[in-house]
Motif scaffolding. Structure first.
Motif, short mmCIF file in Angstrom:
data_model
loop_
_atom_site.label_atom_id
_atom_site.label_comp_id
_atom_site.label_asym_id
_atom_site.label_seq_id
_atom_site.Cartn_x
_atom_site.Cartn_y
_atom_site.Cartn_z
N ILE A 59 32.31 44.97 44.71
CA ILE A 59 31.69 45.01 46.02
C ILE A 59 31.35 46.46 46.36
N ASP A 60 30.38 46.64 47.23
CA ASP A 60 30.04 47.97 47.74
C ASP A 60 30.86 48.23 49.00
N ALA A 61 31.49 49.40 49.05
CA ALA A 61 32.27 49.79 50.22
C ALA A 61 32.07 51.29 50.44
N THR A 62 32.90 51.88 51.27
CA THR A 62 32.83 53.32 51.50
C THR A 62 34.22 53.93 51.48
N SER A 63 34.29 55.20 51.10
CA SER A 63 35.53 55.97 51.16
C SER A 63 35.21 57.31 51.81
N GLY A 64 35.75 57.51 53.02
CA GLY A 64 35.45 58.74 53.74
C GLY A 64 33.98 58.92 54.00
N GLY A 65 33.26 57.83 54.20
CA GLY A 65 31.83 57.88 54.46
C GLY A 65 30.98 57.91 53.21
N THR A 66 31.60 58.01 52.03
CA THR A 66 30.87 58.05 50.77
C THR A 66 30.83 56.65 50.15
N PRO A 67 29.66 56.17 49.74
CA PRO A 67 29.58 54.84 49.11
C PRO A 67 30.36 54.80 47.80
N VAL A 68 31.13 53.77 47.60
CA VAL A 68 31.88 53.57 46.35
C VAL A 68 31.79 52.10 45.99
N LYS A 69 32.08 51.81 44.72
CA LYS A 69 32.17 50.44 44.26
C LYS A 69 33.64 50.09 44.01
N ALA A 70 34.01 48.90 44.38
CA ALA A 70 35.38 48.43 44.15
C ALA A 70 35.32 47.21 43.24
N GLY A 71 35.93 47.31 42.07
CA GLY A 71 35.98 46.20 41.14
C GLY A 71 36.83 45.07 41.66
N VAL A 72 36.42 43.83 41.39
CA VAL A 72 37.11 42.64 41.87
C VAL A 72 37.54 41.78 40.69
N ILE A 73 38.82 41.50 40.59
CA ILE A 73 39.33 40.58 39.58
C ILE A 73 40.12 39.49 40.30
N VAL A 74 39.79 38.23 40.00
CA VAL A 74 40.54 37.10 40.53
C VAL A 74 41.21 36.41 39.34
N ASN A 75 42.52 36.44 39.31
CA ASN A 75 43.29 35.80 38.24
C ASN A 75 43.80 34.46 38.77
N SER A 76 43.18 33.37 38.31
CA SER A 76 43.52 32.04 38.79
C SER A 76 44.57 31.34 37.93
N THR A 77 45.14 32.04 36.96
CA THR A 77 46.17 31.43 36.13
C THR A 77 47.48 31.37 36.91
N ASN A 78 48.49 30.77 36.31
CA ASN A 78 49.82 30.69 36.93
C ASN A 78 50.81 31.63 36.27
N ASN A 79 50.29 32.67 35.60
CA ASN A 79 51.16 33.65 34.98
C ASN A 79 52.07 34.29 36.05
N LEU A 80 53.37 34.39 35.74
CA LEU A 80 54.32 34.89 36.73
C LEU A 80 53.97 36.27 37.25
N SER A 81 53.62 37.18 36.34
CA SER A 81 53.46 38.57 36.74
C SER A 81 52.06 38.91 37.24
N SER A 82 51.06 38.10 36.89
CA SER A 82 49.70 38.48 37.25
C SER A 82 48.86 37.35 37.82
N GLY A 83 49.31 36.09 37.70
CA GLY A 83 48.49 34.97 38.12
C GLY A 83 48.42 34.76 39.62
N LYS A 84 47.35 34.07 40.06
CA LYS A 84 47.08 33.77 41.47
C LYS A 84 47.13 35.04 42.31
N ARG A 85 46.39 36.03 41.82
CA ARG A 85 46.29 37.31 42.51
C ARG A 85 44.86 37.82 42.49
N VAL A 86 44.46 38.49 43.55
CA VAL A 86 43.19 39.21 43.62
C VAL A 86 43.50 40.69 43.47
N GLU A 87 42.73 41.36 42.61
CA GLU A 87 42.91 42.80 42.38
C GLU A 87 41.62 43.53 42.73
#
Length: 441
Positions: A190-218
């Motif tokens: 997604i496009d966002a801003t940091s301190g008024g400067t445009p930046v891109k933020a990567g989006v990962i959606v893990n829909s697995t049921n892995n204990l340590s990483s599943g069902k999480r948005v990063e």
């Protein structure tokens, strides 16, 4: 004298005014009945969401009946999202008013201590409850707290439109649409801003049921000064999209609360102010993996006798030299479980290599550890040297191939994507045929 004392005692008793008009037992029974009535008289059922203590978050659609039966759908997988399953519930007294699911259902799977049932940890499952203490009622929302693990369980009255969608099988369709989107758009941002400067933020959606990483948005972003910021949050699917749990996902001073389809082709994230962020796809990953050590990811993990997609034959040989030698007495002892994991200490430019071994299936055991200093160039190529040799535990001998790999190669890291799963790929720059993939954590 006895007569006077008796009269005084009698006066005291007459002057006592009870603080409440009803006995506590009467009041609690009324509260139980009120909650039971609230649950059963919602004509369209309830949308439920909750995080687990050690796993991700989960969503539910529940209809409570007056005979203490219920029908439930859940986002544990697409089949459970489609198929409503019956079970029983009770509203009872136990240091307050409790909602208890007392026959096995989809919520019970998160509590199941047998890993083969749904992938939870031995004895603990996902550290999730089947009994919840009533906490509050606000408008159309009921709040509960898990009795043992203290995770919030929220029920929101469903609308007629939501009920229709759940009943028509749209829950499964929605889940698959999200999963497919992130397969088709592996470098989502997604496009966002940091301190008024445009930046891109990567989006990962893990829909697995892995204990340590599943069902999480990063979310992760490379800031204008070259540093990396990242955040991760548990989520649940509802019929309307993804709901961030635990008060939302905070990054770049923005509190992201949900993700939903804007239209038939555009997926968007929304913050707590209603601002919309369309999710796009980059032709290449926004952030190199090595930039995320110590911020987004603290380590990589190779579970017992598990070889993940993307591992080459040479990499398989290196990993299996450890895993298989747990079983045959090669180390001088016979184990029935073992795992390798590596942890980053980026402040001191060190990598800790750990070999865990166990004789009781992983419930307890011993850890052999060694520390390696490293340098890394602008291309993300690492060179490792021994800072502290392997010590402790009993499996140093089985770890020699991994040690030799680190010391005798220029090592690089990248992502390896397999469907909805994202792994860490570690490979030799000198010999690109040696590739190993690991779980990121």
């Amino acid at each position: 004298m006895i007569t006077i004392i008796s009269l005084l005692a009698g006066c005291k008793k007459k002057e006592y005014v009870p603080k409440f008009d009803e006995e506590p037992q009467v009041r609690i029974q009324k509260e139980i009945q009120q909650l039971r009535t609230t649950l059963t008289e919602s004509p369209n059922g309830w949308v439920g969401v909750m995080p687990t203590l050690t796993g991700g978050g989960y969503g539910f659609y529940i209809n409570f009946a007056k005979d203490e039966s219920l029908m439930m759908q859940a986002d544990l997988d697409t089949n459970m999202a489609l198929t409503a399953a019956p079970s029983m519930y009770r509203v009872k007294q136990d240091m307050g008013v409790n909602l208890m699911f007392d026959t096995y259902n989809y919520i019970s799977k998160l509590n199941d201590p047998e890993p083969s049932v749904f992938g939870g940890a031995i004895r603990d499952g996902y550290k999730s409850d089947i009994e919840f203490v009533f906490d509050y009622a606000r408008g159309d929302t009921l709040g509960f707290i898990g009795k043992r693990y203290r995770q919030p369980f929220t029920l929101i009255k469903a609308t007629a439109a939501q009920k229709t969608k759940y009943n028509n099988g749209d829950y499964k369709t929605l889940m698959k649409s999200f999963m497919n989107f992130f397969v088709d758009n592996p470098n989502a941002y997604i496009d966002a801003t940091s301190g008024g400067t445009p930046v891109k933020a990567g989006v990962i959606v893990n829909s697995t049921n892995n204990l340590s990483s599943g069902k999480r948005v990063e979310l992760s972003s490379l800031l204008p000064d070259g540093s990396v910021t990242a955040a991760k949050q548990k989520f649940a699917y509802t019929i309307d999209g993804i709901k961030m749990l635990d008060n939302g996902l905070d990054l770049l001073g923005i509190n992201f609360t949900r993700m939903a389809w804007k239209d038939a082709t555009q997926l968007a994230m929304y913050d707590n102010k209603g601002q919309e962020y369309i999710i796009k796809n980059s032709p290449t990953p926004l952030l190199p993996l090595y930039k995320l050590w110590g911020s987004k990811y603290t380590g990589i993990w190779s579970p017992f006798q598990t070889i993940f997609p993307g591992t080459s034959q040479a990499g398989r040989d290196t990993l299996n030299f450890f895993h298989n030698n747990m079983l045959n007495g090669y180390t001088g002892f016979v184990f029935n479980y073992g795992e390798i994991y590596m942890e980053w200490n980026t402040v001191n430019s060190r990598l800790v290599l750990n070999g865990f071994s166990s004789q009781n299936g992983g419930s307890s055991g011993w850890t052999t550890s060694g520390t390696f200093s490293y340098t890394v160039d602008n291309n993300g190529v690492f060179r490792f040297t021994t800072q502290a040799p392997l010590s402790g535990g009993y499996v140093a001998k089985a770890m020699t191939k991994m040690v030799n790999f680190l010391l005798n190669n220029q090592v690089a890291f990248d992502y390896y994507v397999d469907g909805a799963d994202v792994y860490a790929k570690m490979y030799s720059v000198n010999d690109p045929t040696t590739v190993m993939t690991f779980i990121l954590y």
